[in-house]
Enzyme design. Sequence first.
Site, short mmCIF file in Angstrom:
data_model
loop_
_atom_site.label_atom_id
_atom_site.label_comp_id
_atom_site.label_asym_id
_atom_site.label_seq_id
_atom_site.Cartn_x
_atom_site.Cartn_y
_atom_site.Cartn_z
N CYS A 141 57.06 18.24 49.72
CA CYS A 141 56.21 16.78 50.31
C CYS A 141 56.27 16.10 48.15
CB CYS A 141 54.79 17.19 50.18
SG CYS A 141 54.12 15.05 49.59
N VAL B 166 63.77 13.29 71.67
CA VAL B 166 63.70 13.74 70.32
C VAL B 166 65.21 13.32 69.10
CG1 VAL B 166 62.21 15.19 70.18
CG2 VAL B 166 64.13 16.49 69.26
N SER C 33 64.22 19.69 83.24
CA SER C 33 63.26 21.23 84.34
C SER C 33 62.23 21.07 84.65
CB SER C 33 63.59 22.44 83.73
OG SER C 33 62.92 21.66 82.65
N HIS D 32 57.83 13.22 73.12
CA HIS D 32 57.75 14.15 72.09
C HIS D 32 58.03 13.93 70.73
CE1 HIS D 32 57.63 16.55 76.03
NE2 HIS D 32 57.36 16.34 75.93
N GLY E 215 67.73 14.76 84.36
CA GLY E 215 67.61 15.95 83.22
C GLY E 215 66.77 16.91 82.83
N CYS F 242 52.20 15.86 47.20
CA CYS F 242 51.23 17.12 46.93
C CYS F 242 52.23 18.03 46.97
CB CYS F 242 50.10 17.14 47.79
SG CYS F 242 50.56 17.07 49.45
N GLN G 200 61.43 12.67 76.57
CA GLN G 200 61.02 13.63 76.40
C GLN G 200 62.05 14.44 74.99
OE1 GLN G 200 59.36 16.39 78.78
NE2 GLN G 200 60.89 15.63 80.62
C1 BJW Z 1 70.90 18.04 83.15
C2 BJW Z 1 72.36 18.44 82.73
C3 BJW Z 1 73.13 17.23 82.90
C4 BJW Z 1 71.30 20.15 82.68
N1 BJW Z 1 72.78 16.07 83.84
N2 BJW Z 1 70.91 17.43 83.87
C5 BJW Z 1 48.83 27.04 77.73
C6 BJW Z 1 48.84 27.37 76.47
C7 BJW Z 1 49.37 26.45 75.71
C8 BJW Z 1 49.70 24.81 76.34
C9 BJW Z 1 49.62 25.00 77.49
C10 BJW Z 1 49.97 26.26 78.41
N3 BJW Z 1 49.86 26.18 79.04
C11 BJW Z 1 50.27 24.73 79.09
C12 BJW Z 1 50.33 23.69 78.14
C13 BJW Z 1 50.41 22.95 78.28
C14 BJW Z 1 52.16 22.41 77.51
C15 BJW Z 1 52.98 23.45 78.39
O1 BJW Z 1 53.36 22.32 79.40
N4 BJW Z 1 53.88 24.37 78.61
C16 BJW Z 1 54.19 24.64 79.80
C17 BJW Z 1 55.85 25.37 79.21
C18 BJW Z 1 53.39 25.71 80.48
N5 BJW Z 1 52.40 21.44 76.95
C19 BJW Z 1 51.83 20.91 75.69
O2 BJW Z 1 51.57 22.01 75.17
C20 BJW Z 1 52.08 19.30 75.40
N6 BJW Z 1 50.80 18.86 75.13
C21 BJW Z 1 50.08 18.98 75.54
O3 BJW Z 1 49.81 19.15 76.86
O4 BJW Z 1 48.89 19.04 75.52
C22 BJW Z 1 47.03 18.92 75.53
C23 BJW Z 1 47.05 20.57 75.82
C24 BJW Z 1 47.38 21.10 74.84
C25 BJW Z 1 47.02 22.73 74.85
C26 BJW Z 1 46.47 23.55 75.58
C27 BJW Z 1 46.83 23.17 76.98
C28 BJW Z 1 46.76 20.98 76.91
C29 BJW Z 1 53.05 19.31 74.08
C30 BJW Z 1 54.13 19.46 75.01
C31 BJW Z 1 55.21 19.39 74.02
C32 BJW Z 1 56.50 19.57 73.94
N7 BJW Z 1 57.81 20.19 72.82
C33 BJW Z 1 58.90 20.16 72.82
C34 BJW Z 1 59.66 20.62 71.89
C35 BJW Z 1 59.78 19.00 71.12
C36 BJW Z 1 60.80 18.80 69.31
C37 BJW Z 1 61.89 20.03 70.50
O5 BJW Z 1 62.64 19.11 70.67
O6 BJW Z 1 62.03 20.78 69.02
O7 BJW Z 1 59.73 19.37 74.29
S1 BJW Z 1 59.49 21.55 74.24
C38 BJW Z 1 60.58 21.12 75.36
O8 BJW Z 1 60.27 20.89 76.30
C39 BJW Z 1 60.69 19.86 74.67
C40 BJW Z 1 61.43 19.20 75.36
O9 BJW Z 1 61.25 17.74 75.42
C41 BJW Z 1 60.57 19.96 76.52
C42 BJW Z 1 61.18 19.10 78.41
O10 BJW Z 1 62.50 20.31 78.18
P1 BJW Z 1 64.11 19.62 78.49
O11 BJW Z 1 63.87 18.21 78.17
O12 BJW Z 1 62.63 19.12 80.45
O13 BJW Z 1 64.55 20.58 78.76
P2 BJW Z 1 65.40 21.62 79.39
O14 BJW Z 1 66.26 22.39 78.32
O15 BJW Z 1 63.71 22.99 80.40
O16 BJW Z 1 65.58 21.33 80.67
C43 BJW Z 1 66.83 20.57 80.80
C44 BJW Z 1 67.13 20.06 82.15
O17 BJW Z 1 68.58 19.59 82.19
C45 BJW Z 1 67.35 21.43 83.21
O18 BJW Z 1 66.94 20.69 84.57
C46 BJW Z 1 68.87 20.85 83.00
O19 BJW Z 1 69.62 21.59 84.71
C47 BJW Z 1 69.12 20.44 83.03
N8 BJW Z 1 70.63 19.23 82.51
N9 BJW Z 1 72.67 18.95 81.38
C48 BJW Z 1 71.95 15.94 84.59
N10 BJW Z 1 74.68 16.96 82.30
ZN ZN Z 2 51.83 15.54 50.66
#
Ligand code: BJW
Ligand code: ZN
Length: 254
Positions: A156, A111, A199, A127, A197, A159, A109
């Site tokens: 851009c 980037v 959540s 992502h 790693g 454009c 996940q």
């Molecule tokens: C360690 C450690 C160490 C620390 N060792 N461990 C209501 C409205 C609109 C949408 C939704 C909705 N309800 C559900 C949705 C769908 C939505 C979603 O899931 N939302 C939830 C929050 C509820 N998902 C989407 O919209 C996705 N698209 C989709 O589903 O399309 C269909 C759809 C569309 C519309 C409606 C419904 C369906 C797209 C999701 C895109 C997420 N994008 C991001 C940003 C990317 C760009 C950027 O980086 O800025 O991705 S958000 C952010 O969260 C990022 C991450 O990749 C992602 C996950 O986070 P991650 O990696 O888990 O990090 P953390 O910080 O949360 O956790 C870190 C963990 O590490 C912790 O557990 C620590 O304990 C641990 N840790 N140090 C081991 N040393």
């Molecule tokens: Zn353009």
Amino acid sequence: MGSLPAIPDSMVESLRSSEHLCVLTGAGVSAESGLRTFRDALTGMWAKYDPMSLATPEAFERDPDLVTRWYDFRVGEGGKHTPNPGHHALARLEEWMTARDRGFTLLTQNVDGFHQDAGSREVVELHGTIRTWRCARCSTGYTHSGRPFDAYPPRCERCPDGVLRPNVVWFGEMLPEEAIERAHDAIASCDVFISIGTSGVVQPASSFGEAAGARGAKVFEINLEPTPLTARADASIHAPSGLALPLLVDRVTA
Ligand code: BJW
Ligand code: ZN
């Protein structure tokens, strides 16, 4: 001195005999490189912002200056840091698996591109990436130079009204089709799944472990803390991945 995390024998044995391993990583894997996780509070000039509210198409529409500055800042942060022993251990594990003609898929996940920098080959960027950008209007692609843009929001060249955005997936946007297909293939064919790693709260990646388990795969987890997957996992290691992964991979490949 902290003690070394215990590596469950069941995890080592499952990995040793796996024919297809699927690994899912999140921001925690890059934490020991010095990159903040998504749910860590931001610091410095970003302290008053919530990353969750910056990572949306609505935020970009409303304030492209702010959102592009934030991503530009993160490209800069990535340039100041390097992959950690956890990234390198995963690259080593892939090499070991492929040398034995076994399947290996790394779904990330993240980037930041650190898995590729560490030598991982079969990486699926669920992502997207902050290293390439595109015009939000005409979709012309750009490779980020690694240096800050001259002005915000970046424009851009093709454009006049086009504003550049990073090639990442924001909340409410669909994941790249190819990434989803590769993820589904890996989940359907893996016999071992490890979540590291993350959540486990952002869909669709948050359902991958459960889905792999339902198809008969062994499910493991490495995270500092328990997550929604912990109860479902066959075993978990609650420790930093930069510490646990090298120990695990040493034992598997010994
Ligand atoms: C360690 C450690 C160490 C620390 N060792 N461990 C209501 C409205 C609109 C949408 C939704 C909705 N309800 C559900 C949705 C769908 C939505 C979603 O899931 N939302 C939830 C929050 C509820 N998902 C989407 O919209 C996705 N698209 C989709 O589903 O399309 C269909 C759809 C569309 C519309 C409606 C419904 C369906 C797209 C999701 C895109 C997420 N994008 C991001 C940003 C990317 C760009 C950027 O980086 O800025 O991705 S958000 C952010 O969260 C990022 C991450 O990749 C992602 C996950 O986070 P991650 O990696 O888990 O990090 P953390 O910080 O949360 O956790 C870190 C963990 O590490 C912790 O557990 C620590 O304990 C641990 N840790 N140090 C081991 N040393
Ligand atoms: Zn353009």
